[in-house]
Design an enzyme around this catalytic site. Structure first.
Site, PDB file in Angstrom:
ATOM      1  N   SER A 170       4.017   6.928   4.328  1.00  0.00           N
ATOM      2  CA  SER A 170       2.773   6.069   3.641  1.00  0.00           C
ATOM      3  C   SER A 170       1.833   6.980   2.792  1.00  0.00           C
ATOM      4  CB  SER A 170       2.206   5.112   4.425  1.00  0.00           C
ATOM      5  OG  SER A 170       1.576   4.216   3.711  1.00  0.00           O
ATOM      6  N   ASP A 379      10.818  -2.272   1.675  1.00  0.00           N
ATOM      7  CA  ASP A 379       9.413  -1.659   1.774  1.00  0.00           C
ATOM      8  C   ASP A 379       8.922  -2.362   0.233  1.00  0.00           C
ATOM      9  OD1 ASP A 379       6.943  -0.883   2.140  1.00  0.00           O
ATOM     10  OD2 ASP A 379       7.453   1.175   1.652  1.00  0.00           O
ATOM     11  N   HIS A 438       8.963  -0.485   5.503  1.00  0.00           N
ATOM     12  CA  HIS A 438       8.092   0.781   5.411  1.00  0.00           C
ATOM     13  C   HIS A 438       8.099   1.486   6.543  1.00  0.00           C
ATOM     14  CE1 HIS A 438       4.657   2.595   3.719  1.00  0.00           C
ATOM     15  NE2 HIS A 438       3.797   2.580   4.819  1.00  0.00           N
TER      16      HIS A 438
END
Length: 464
Positions: A170, A379, A438
């Site tokens: 991220s 994601d 994610h």
């Protein structure tokens, strides 16, 4: 009762800890503790006066000594900004134990030693004594991390023999590329004694512009929003691009929040970390009530403080880190709570949050550093569509060839079902991870482990 039993066993088998003052060098100090069997060590480095960064290192029991393929070390960087690698990445994703302190079969220790860092200062157990000392840019964070690596690696010749791979998730991807450039420079100048093996960017927030433009079309194609919502989404995305182009980065961050509110409202609270789910359905995601208050990566800076399975219960990561783990570590200051400064970390980085780091990726590739990009198919926050868009903007001389070569399918664990695709050219590598959101190591642990073995060229032989 089962958790209490596990906690008792945990303390029973962990040897007594002892504090070791490693050194005092000018205004910087490092204090560390370790298990008597040397399988773990952890500590603080004062990266700047009154700015303290916490790290935790695991030496793998799966280590294979091979002179032709030195055993690798993975430095894991969490996102947020403000999330805790020591807590989240360690206990919820790739470390040796899960949040119930039970062994994780898919731990990345099977392929490498692991170094978790609470980065930037203020995340997790890391802290500042003065709020003016929070970092305001990714580059400042990289400088602190480079200082930490110097203090850890320069005094340990054994660690210097292992290549270091910076693996990020991220927003951690932005920290990873700025750190890699800073570390590369320090290595070249002789200030840092380590071998940089490469960088891996997992679902990474490298180009905010490309991600916000991906959300509307992706969700429209998935029937999660309608045409009207797509128009609203694209309109705000265009505004964000204009603000970024004009250097109005704080305003762009505010508009990003506005866009996420639109997406949440018109999709009936889609999960930003897995677009097949509603918010709150994924144990590692956000609850819909929290999402409506403050969405996206700002909440990511705290999202893993609780596993969200039973908030406030025995599986709450916040309780774990401020309870049994804190007691184990013994060196956390009394006035510091795990995650207590995480919101401030995000707030202070507001002006850097929407800045792209594509140029830094280009620079790493030009320097010959191995760069791996991997993305979970499901994601949304860092959607594959957006990742492919920013990769296509690279100025790297090998990009045209990379884009034109075919992908190879990946299977895992003897299963002949396609789990992922990959392709590589020179020092750029890309993995498309199917069925993952994610949090790739959680959603597809088998594929993630095989990918890590390939990235690090690990000589590991998995134990049954």
């Amino acid at each position: 009762m089962e958790l209490k039993k596990n906690i008792f066993i945990f303390f029973l088998v962990v040897p007594l800890l002892f504090l070791v003052p490693l050194f005092h060098e000018g205004i910087r100090t490092a204090i560390a503790a370790r298990n008597q069997d040397s399988s773990e060590s952890w500590g603080y480095v004062e990266v700047r006066p009154k700015a303290h960064m916490f790290w935790w290192y695991y030496r793998s029991s799966y280590r294979v000594e091979d002179p032709n393929k030195p055993w690798p070390i993975i430095l894991w960087l969490q996102g947020g900004p403000g999330a805790s690698g020591v807590g989240s990445g360690n206990f919820q994703e790739i470390g040796p134990l899960d949040t119930n302190l039970k062994p994780r079969n898919s731990t990345w220790l099977r392929k490498a030693d692991l170094l978790f860092v609470d980065n930037p200062v203020g995340a997790g157990y890391s802290f500042v004594e003065d709020n003016k000392l929070f970092v305001k840019t990714d580059v400042e964070a990289a400088t602190d991390l480079t200082t930490l690596l110097i203090e850890i690696f320069n005094r340990n010749q054994s660690l210097q023999q292992s290549p270091l791979y910076i693996v990020a998730e991220s927003y951690g991807g932005k920290f990873a590329v700025t750190l890699a450039l800073s570390a590369h420079k320090a290595i070249q100048s002789g200030k840092l004694k380590l071998k940089l093996g490469g960088v891996a960017l997992g679902d990474s927030w490298i180009s905010p512009e490309d991600f916000v433009f991906s959300w509307g079309p992706l969700l429209k194609d998935m029937s999660r929003i309608d045409w009207n919502a797509l128009q609203k989404s694209n309109s705000v995305a265009k505004k964000i691009k204009q603000q970024i182009d004009a250097g109005q980065f704080e305003a762009a961050t505010d508009s990003w929040s506005e866009l996420e509110a639109i997406i949440s409202n018109y999709s009936n609270s889609v999960d930003f970390y897995n677009f097949l789910l509603d918010s709150g359905m994924d144990p590692l995601s956000l609850t819909s009530s929290e999402l409506s208050k403050s969405i996206g990566m700002k909440r990511y800076s705290r999202y893993l403080q609780s596993s969200r399975i039973n908030p406030g219960g025995d599986d709450d990561l916040d309780n774990l880190m401020n309870g049994v783990i804190r007691k184990k570590l013994k060196i956390i200051p009394q006035n510091i709570s795990w995650g207590g400064q995480s919101d401030s970390v995000f707030s202070v980085l507001k002006g850097d949050f929407m800045k792209p780091r594509i140029d830094e990726v280009d620079e790493l590739l030009a320097k010959g550093v191995n760069v791996t990009v991997y993305n979970g198919q499901l994601d949304l926050i860092c959607a594959t569509k957006g990742t492919e868009a920013w990769v296509g903007k690279l100025k790297w001389e090998g990009l045209k060839t990379f884009l034109n070569i075919e992908r190879n399918p990946i299977y895992c664990g003897g299963d002949k079902v396609t789990k992922a695709f990959t392709k590589s050219y020179k020092n750029l590598h890309f993995y498309w991870i199917l069925g993952a959101g994610h949090f790739v190591p959680v959603d597809q642990p088998c594929v993630a482990l095989d990918m890590v073995a390939s990235i690090t060229q690990s000589p590991a032989i998995s134990k049954k």
